[in-house]
Design a protein around this motif. Structure first.
Motif, short mmCIF file in Angstrom:
data_model
loop_
_atom_site.label_atom_id
_atom_site.label_comp_id
_atom_site.label_asym_id
_atom_site.label_seq_id
_atom_site.Cartn_x
_atom_site.Cartn_y
_atom_site.Cartn_z
N GLN A 98 39.78 35.28 36.97
CA GLN A 98 39.53 33.91 36.53
C GLN A 98 38.18 33.41 37.02
O GLN A 98 37.46 32.72 36.30
N GLN A 99 37.81 33.76 38.25
CA GLN A 99 36.51 33.41 38.81
C GLN A 99 35.68 34.68 38.89
O GLN A 99 35.25 35.10 39.95
N THR A 100 35.50 35.30 37.74
CA THR A 100 34.94 36.65 37.70
C THR A 100 33.48 36.64 38.10
O THR A 100 32.82 35.61 38.15
N SER A 101 32.96 37.83 38.37
CA SER A 101 31.53 37.96 38.63
C SER A 101 30.76 37.55 37.39
O SER A 101 31.28 37.57 36.27
N LYS A 102 29.52 37.20 37.57
CA LYS A 102 28.70 36.77 36.43
C LYS A 102 28.37 37.94 35.51
O LYS A 102 28.16 37.75 34.31
N LEU A 103 28.32 39.14 36.07
CA LEU A 103 27.84 40.28 35.29
C LEU A 103 28.94 41.16 34.73
O LEU A 103 28.71 41.90 33.77
N GLU A 104 30.13 41.10 35.30
CA GLU A 104 31.21 41.95 34.79
C GLU A 104 31.48 41.73 33.30
O GLU A 104 31.71 42.69 32.56
N PRO A 105 31.44 40.47 32.79
CA PRO A 105 31.70 40.29 31.36
C PRO A 105 30.59 40.81 30.45
O PRO A 105 30.79 40.89 29.24
N VAL A 106 29.44 41.14 31.00
CA VAL A 106 28.31 41.54 30.15
C VAL A 106 27.88 42.98 30.42
O VAL A 106 26.71 43.33 30.25
N VAL A 107 28.81 43.82 30.86
CA VAL A 107 28.58 45.26 30.97
C VAL A 107 29.81 45.97 30.41
O VAL A 107 30.84 45.37 30.13
N ASP A 108 29.70 47.28 30.26
CA ASP A 108 30.81 48.12 29.83
C ASP A 108 31.69 48.40 31.04
O ASP A 108 31.25 49.06 31.99
N VAL A 109 32.93 47.89 31.06
CA VAL A 109 33.83 48.06 32.20
C VAL A 109 34.87 49.12 31.86
O VAL A 109 35.52 49.05 30.81
N ARG A 110 35.03 50.08 32.76
CA ARG A 110 35.98 51.17 32.53
C ARG A 110 36.88 51.35 33.75
O ARG A 110 36.45 51.15 34.88
N GLY A 111 38.12 51.74 33.49
CA GLY A 111 39.05 52.05 34.56
C GLY A 111 39.09 53.54 34.81
O GLY A 111 39.28 54.33 33.87
N PHE A 112 38.89 53.94 36.05
CA PHE A 112 38.91 55.35 36.43
C PHE A 112 40.07 55.60 37.37
O PHE A 112 40.62 54.68 37.99
N TYR A 113 40.42 56.89 37.53
CA TYR A 113 41.52 57.27 38.39
C TYR A 113 41.10 58.44 39.27
O TYR A 113 40.16 59.17 38.94
N ALA B 40 38.86 33.30 49.09
CA ALA B 40 37.75 33.91 49.81
C ALA B 40 37.56 35.37 49.41
O ALA B 40 36.44 35.83 49.15
N GLN B 41 38.67 36.11 49.33
CA GLN B 41 38.54 37.52 48.96
C GLN B 41 38.16 37.68 47.49
O GLN B 41 37.39 38.58 47.14
N ALA B 42 38.67 36.80 46.62
CA ALA B 42 38.30 36.88 45.21
C ALA B 42 36.82 36.58 45.00
O ALA B 42 36.14 37.25 44.21
N ALA B 43 36.30 35.58 45.72
CA ALA B 43 34.88 35.25 45.61
C ALA B 43 34.01 36.40 46.12
O ALA B 43 32.98 36.74 45.53
N ALA B 44 34.44 37.01 47.22
CA ALA B 44 33.70 38.15 47.76
C ALA B 44 33.72 39.32 46.79
O ALA B 44 32.72 40.04 46.65
N LEU B 45 34.83 39.50 46.09
CA LEU B 45 34.93 40.58 45.11
C LEU B 45 33.97 40.35 43.95
O LEU B 45 33.33 41.29 43.47
N GLY B 46 33.84 39.10 43.51
CA GLY B 46 32.90 38.81 42.43
C GLY B 46 31.47 39.10 42.83
O GLY B 46 30.70 39.68 42.06
N ARG B 47 31.09 38.70 44.04
CA ARG B 47 29.73 38.97 44.52
C ARG B 47 29.49 40.47 44.67
O ARG B 47 28.39 40.97 44.38
N LEU B 48 30.51 41.19 45.11
CA LEU B 48 30.39 42.64 45.27
C LEU B 48 30.12 43.32 43.93
O LEU B 48 29.25 44.18 43.81
N LYS B 49 30.87 42.94 42.92
CA LYS B 49 30.67 43.52 41.58
C LYS B 49 29.25 43.26 41.09
O LYS B 49 28.59 44.15 40.54
#
Length: 305
Positions: free
Chosen positions: A23-38, A105-114
């Motif tokens: 919901q409070q996603t990183s600014k750049l995640e929506p504008v790149v190709d995002v893939r799930g890996f395993y 706090a952790q969600a905001a940190a995750l957005g900055r990390l991405k």
């Protein structure tokens, strides 16, 4: 009696962090190709070059294969963690609150990390080839535009570079720009006036923190100068500072998120006897990013004295 967080409470907290980060996603995640890996290894992203149709000269003859360049671009996983202390009482009050301070706090940190990982991949060195014989690939000179002063014309030149490279795959163009240069655009009538564009989001200069579609056919992402300083490799060059602006095709950059049991974020909650019996809220995830194609990325470097 030792404190034990029930498993479903931990799962609920982990889910809240993951949902809030969307919901409070990183600014750049929506504008790149995002893939799930395993798994735990690096993942290959296949690259295919151009191919052309040829004349069928002998309908009954053997098939003649046509040429196509093939290669692999690699995304390497990086394990990241965040550990926060709290008390048993605070934990019990917050576990079911999706907007609790720890979750936020952790969600905001995750957005900055991405954002940091994506920015590092856009202009950084990408790894290409077979896994046991990787070659570092940098942006070629032809994809870099140096300048002393920022102008809208530089962005136009970068977009023209992408068009000349025949990179239009329908994924759209993205412009990442520092807030201080966005302020320059606010004074440019071509950017803010309805006489030059029909997107009302631009009229009046309402652009800070916005991702906007339309102007020059691009999505504009403004980011704080402080954030860019720490992640866009601004370096002292003589008496000046280099500031990076990136113009790229969305399909040209990939963010990979390694999933475990279908979850992006894994959380654990434990009582720490060695920390005066504080409760440790620990979350971790694995992600990485890479530039997929050099022809789809242009780097503008502004050297300010």
């Amino acid at each position: 009696m030792a404190f034990t967080a029930l498993e479903h409470h931990v799962v609920e907290f982990s889910s809240n962090v993951e949902l809030l980060s969307q919901q409070q996603t990183s600014k750049l995640e929506p504008v790149v190709d995002v893939r799930g890996f395993y798994g735990e290894k690096a993942e290959a992203i296949k690259q295919y070059g151009e191919t052309e149709f040829a004349d069928l000269t002998d309908p009954t003859g053997d098939t003649v294969f046509d040429a196509i360049d093939k290669d692999s671009r690699w995304a390497f996983p990086a394990d990241k963690k965040n550990a926060l202390p709290t008390t048993r009482e605070d934990w019990l009050r917050m576990i079911s609150d999706p907007m609790s301070p720890l979750v936020s706090a952790q969600a905001a940190a995750l957005g900055r990390l991405k954002d940091a990982i994506i920015l590092g991949a856009i202009g950084g060195t990408s790894q290409t080839g077979k896994y046991d014989a990787l070659v570092g690939t940098v942006l070629p000179v032809g994809q870099k535009i140096p300048a002393a002063v920022f102008t809208l014309g530089l962005v136009k030149d970068a977009i023209q570079n992408l068009e000349d490279g025949d990179t239009d795959d329908g994924s759209g163009i993205v412009v990442i720009i520092p807030a201080k240069f966005a302020r320059v655009l606010q004074d440019d009538p071509e950017f803010t006036s309805s006489d030059f564009n029909t997107s009302q989001a631009f009229v009046g200069g309402n652009m800070y923190g916005e991702k906007m579609q339309g102007f020059l056919g691009a999505s504009w992402v403004t980011m704080s100068n402080k954030f860019l300083t720490s992640t866009l490799t601004q370096t002292i060059a003589g008496a000046g500072i280099e500031n990076k602006i990136y113009v790229y095709r969305r399909s040209g950059v990939c963010l990979g998120i390694w999933n475990k049991d279908g979850k992006m974020v894994e959380s654990k909650v434990d009582e720490r006897a060695d920390k005066n019996y504080l409760v440790q809220v620990y979350s971790k995830l694995t992600l990485g990013a890479t530039r997929k194609e050099e022809a789809k990325v242009v780097e503008i470097t502004i050297t300010a004295v």
